[in-house]
Write an enzyme that holds these catalytic residues in place. Sequence first.
Site, PDB file in Angstrom:
ATOM      1  N   SER A 157       5.664   5.957  -6.569  1.00 37.67           N
ATOM      2  CA  SER A 157       6.137   4.619  -6.946  1.00 37.67           C
ATOM      3  C   SER A 157       7.402   4.813  -7.773  1.00 37.67           C
ATOM      4  O   SER A 157       7.644   5.925  -8.285  1.00 37.67           O
ATOM      5  CB  SER A 157       5.056   3.941  -7.785  1.00 37.67           C
ATOM      6  OG  SER A 157       5.555   2.814  -8.458  1.00 37.67           O
ATOM      7  N   TYR A 170      -1.461   3.172 -14.237  1.00 34.31           N
ATOM      8  CA  TYR A 170      -0.824   3.400 -12.928  1.00 34.31           C
ATOM      9  C   TYR A 170       0.426   4.260 -13.083  1.00 34.31           C
ATOM     10  O   TYR A 170       0.636   5.232 -12.349  1.00 34.31           O
ATOM     11  CB  TYR A 170      -0.482   2.032 -12.338  1.00 34.31           C
ATOM     12  CG  TYR A 170       0.159   2.017 -10.972  1.00 34.31           C
ATOM     13  CD1 TYR A 170      -0.600   2.181  -9.820  1.00 34.31           C
ATOM     14  CD2 TYR A 170       1.538   1.790 -10.828  1.00 34.31           C
ATOM     15  CE1 TYR A 170      -0.015   2.131  -8.560  1.00 34.31           C
ATOM     16  CE2 TYR A 170       2.126   1.727  -9.574  1.00 34.31           C
ATOM     17  CZ  TYR A 170       1.341   1.896  -8.442  1.00 34.31           C
ATOM     18  OH  TYR A 170       1.934   1.841  -7.204  1.00 34.31           O
TER      19      TYR A 170
HETATM   20  P1  NAP Z   1      -2.639  -1.867  -0.369  1.00 31.15           P
HETATM   21  O1  NAP Z   1      -2.308  -2.824   0.731  1.00 31.15           O
HETATM   22  O2  NAP Z   1      -3.586  -2.296  -1.434  1.00 31.15           O
HETATM   23  O3  NAP Z   1      -3.145  -0.504   0.292  1.00 31.15           O
HETATM   24  C1  NAP Z   1      -3.794   0.491  -0.436  1.00 31.15           C
HETATM   25  C2  NAP Z   1      -5.042   0.865   0.305  1.00 31.15           C
HETATM   26  O4  NAP Z   1      -5.686   1.948  -0.394  1.00 31.15           O
HETATM   27  C3  NAP Z   1      -6.042  -0.306   0.349  1.00 31.15           C
HETATM   28  O5  NAP Z   1      -6.588  -0.427   1.634  1.00 31.15           O
HETATM   29  C4  NAP Z   1      -7.088   0.145  -0.655  1.00 31.15           C
HETATM   30  O6  NAP Z   1      -8.370  -0.393  -0.451  1.00 31.15           O
HETATM   31  C5  NAP Z   1      -7.065   1.633  -0.422  1.00 31.15           C
HETATM   32  N1  NAP Z   1      -7.821   2.348  -1.427  1.00 31.15           N
HETATM   33  C6  NAP Z   1      -8.060   1.989  -2.720  1.00 31.15           C
HETATM   34  N2  NAP Z   1      -8.878   2.888  -3.298  1.00 31.15           N
HETATM   35  C7  NAP Z   1      -9.167   3.822  -2.354  1.00 31.15           C
HETATM   36  C8  NAP Z   1      -9.983   4.974  -2.331  1.00 31.15           C
HETATM   37  N3  NAP Z   1     -10.684   5.363  -3.405  1.00 31.15           N
HETATM   38  N4  NAP Z   1     -10.046   5.695  -1.195  1.00 31.15           N
HETATM   39  C9  NAP Z   1      -9.364   5.316  -0.106  1.00 31.15           C
HETATM   40  N5  NAP Z   1      -8.600   4.219  -0.043  1.00 31.15           N
HETATM   41  C10 NAP Z   1      -8.501   3.481  -1.165  1.00 31.15           C
HETATM   42  O7  NAP Z   1      -1.336  -1.427  -1.152  1.00 31.15           O
HETATM   43  P2  NAP Z   1       0.125  -0.952  -0.686  1.00 31.15           P
HETATM   44  O8  NAP Z   1       1.068  -1.792  -1.446  1.00 31.15           O
HETATM   45  O9  NAP Z   1       0.247  -0.818   0.790  1.00 31.15           O
HETATM   46  O10 NAP Z   1       0.135   0.487  -1.395  1.00 31.15           O
HETATM   47  C11 NAP Z   1       0.155   1.723  -0.689  1.00 31.15           C
HETATM   48  C12 NAP Z   1       0.664   2.792  -1.638  1.00 31.15           C
HETATM   49  O11 NAP Z   1       1.993   2.460  -2.051  1.00 31.15           O
HETATM   50  C13 NAP Z   1      -0.154   2.927  -2.926  1.00 31.15           C
HETATM   51  O12 NAP Z   1      -0.273   4.282  -3.286  1.00 31.15           O
HETATM   52  C14 NAP Z   1       0.684   2.191  -3.941  1.00 31.15           C
HETATM   53  O13 NAP Z   1       0.442   2.638  -5.252  1.00 31.15           O
HETATM   54  C15 NAP Z   1       2.081   2.508  -3.450  1.00 31.15           C
HETATM   55  N6  NAP Z   1       3.103   1.574  -3.934  1.00 31.15           N
HETATM   56  C16 NAP Z   1       3.130   0.284  -3.519  1.00 31.15           C
HETATM   57  C17 NAP Z   1       4.117  -0.568  -4.000  1.00 31.15           C
HETATM   58  C18 NAP Z   1       4.243  -2.013  -3.591  1.00 31.15           C
HETATM   59  O14 NAP Z   1       5.093  -2.718  -4.127  1.00 31.15           O
HETATM   60  N7  NAP Z   1       3.463  -2.491  -2.650  1.00 31.15           N
HETATM   61  C19 NAP Z   1       5.068  -0.094  -4.920  1.00 31.15           C
HETATM   62  C20 NAP Z   1       4.996   1.221  -5.324  1.00 31.15           C
HETATM   63  C21 NAP Z   1       4.020   2.044  -4.818  1.00 31.15           C
HETATM   64  P3  NAP Z   1      -8.853  -1.681  -1.332  1.00 31.15           P
HETATM   65  O15 NAP Z   1      -7.963  -2.799  -0.950  1.00 31.15           O
HETATM   66  O16 NAP Z   1     -10.268  -1.860  -0.908  1.00 31.15           O
HETATM   67  O17 NAP Z   1      -8.720  -1.292  -2.774  1.00 31.15           O
END
Ligand code: NAP
Length: 275
Positions: A157, A170
């Site tokens: 991130s 985080y």
């Molecule tokens: P997302 O749609 O919430 O996807 C994350 C996925 O990881 C969800 O399906 C979540 O399930 C799953 N997850 C949570 N805990 C888990 C576990 N213990 N084992 C396996 N899977 C698990 O979020 P996203 O925005 O696409 O994020 C993807 C990555 O990008 C993350 O690492 C996030 O920190 C990073 N990121 C995102 C952003 C942003 O702006 N979107 C910015 C910086 C970094 P649940 O929904 O059931 O929890």
Amino acid sequence: MGTLTGKTAIVTGASALRGIGRATAIRLARDGADIVVTDIDGASASPDGLPAKMSLLDELAAEISQGPSRAIAVRLDVTRQADVQDCVAKTVSEFGGIDILVNNAGSLAGSQNFLSTTPEQWECSFDVNLLGPMMMAQAVIPEMRKAGGGRIINIGSTGSLGAEPGFGAYTAMKHGLAGLSKTIAAEFGVDGILCNTVCPGYIATDMHLAANQRLAAEHNLPLDEIKAQRYAAVALRDAGLPMDVANAVAYLAGPQANYVTGINFPVAGGVPFGI
Ligand code: NAP
């Protein structure tokens, strides 16, 4: 033939319809990789009446398998060692090895105002954002060594690079994740294993929406006002798309990145990293 034809990739946290994991799985398949799409079958399985997460994952695997790539869906909680080992065993049994790991699963759970953060919340954030990627890497590296190399791409991130108020746990874990990437890069370059951290900024996913909603509630401001404030700091003045991140992952997984390891790769539209 795609640049990743003959390669096999595991993507964690891939079920969410608007998620970075799903976009990454589709993008790597487009380059020819066979894909193991995985996710936790968590409590938030059916928000807003959406199909349960495992159905979404099965549908994603079926969608990918309609093209030249093959895909399987595996239930995987990255915080559970038994799940991690089971996923690696299934991948090797189905595809014969593992070439690419995308540690995408992550969570904002437990992140809030620093003084209100409990040790339990801190530990919860640690388990998903740092322990999980570490256990996944430990499990795939022996397979990558056998194959003569591999790529590990950790989804960090801009919180791996700086800090925004209100995301303490985080931010700490995502900084740690960048350190994990550098450790793997330093220790296993000799085995042909490259490891990098992709650092998304504001990307329009459910997680980002939830963060905006929390900040709006905390500051007693309309959601649009919070979005306007946050995006005003972005050079490109908007949130990015999951596929913008997936494109960076595809680059780091592919032959054009043969000499790139140990880096932080921001995909953030020019967002300042904070302090
Ligand atoms: P997302 O749609 O919430 O996807 C994350 C996925 O990881 C969800 O399906 C979540 O399930 C799953 N997850 C949570 N805990 C888990 C576990 N213990 N084992 C396996 N899977 C698990 O979020 P996203 O925005 O696409 O994020 C993807 C990555 O990008 C993350 O690492 C996030 O920190 C990073 N990121 C995102 C952003 C942003 O702006 N979107 C910015 C910086 C970094 P649940 O929904 O059931 O929890």
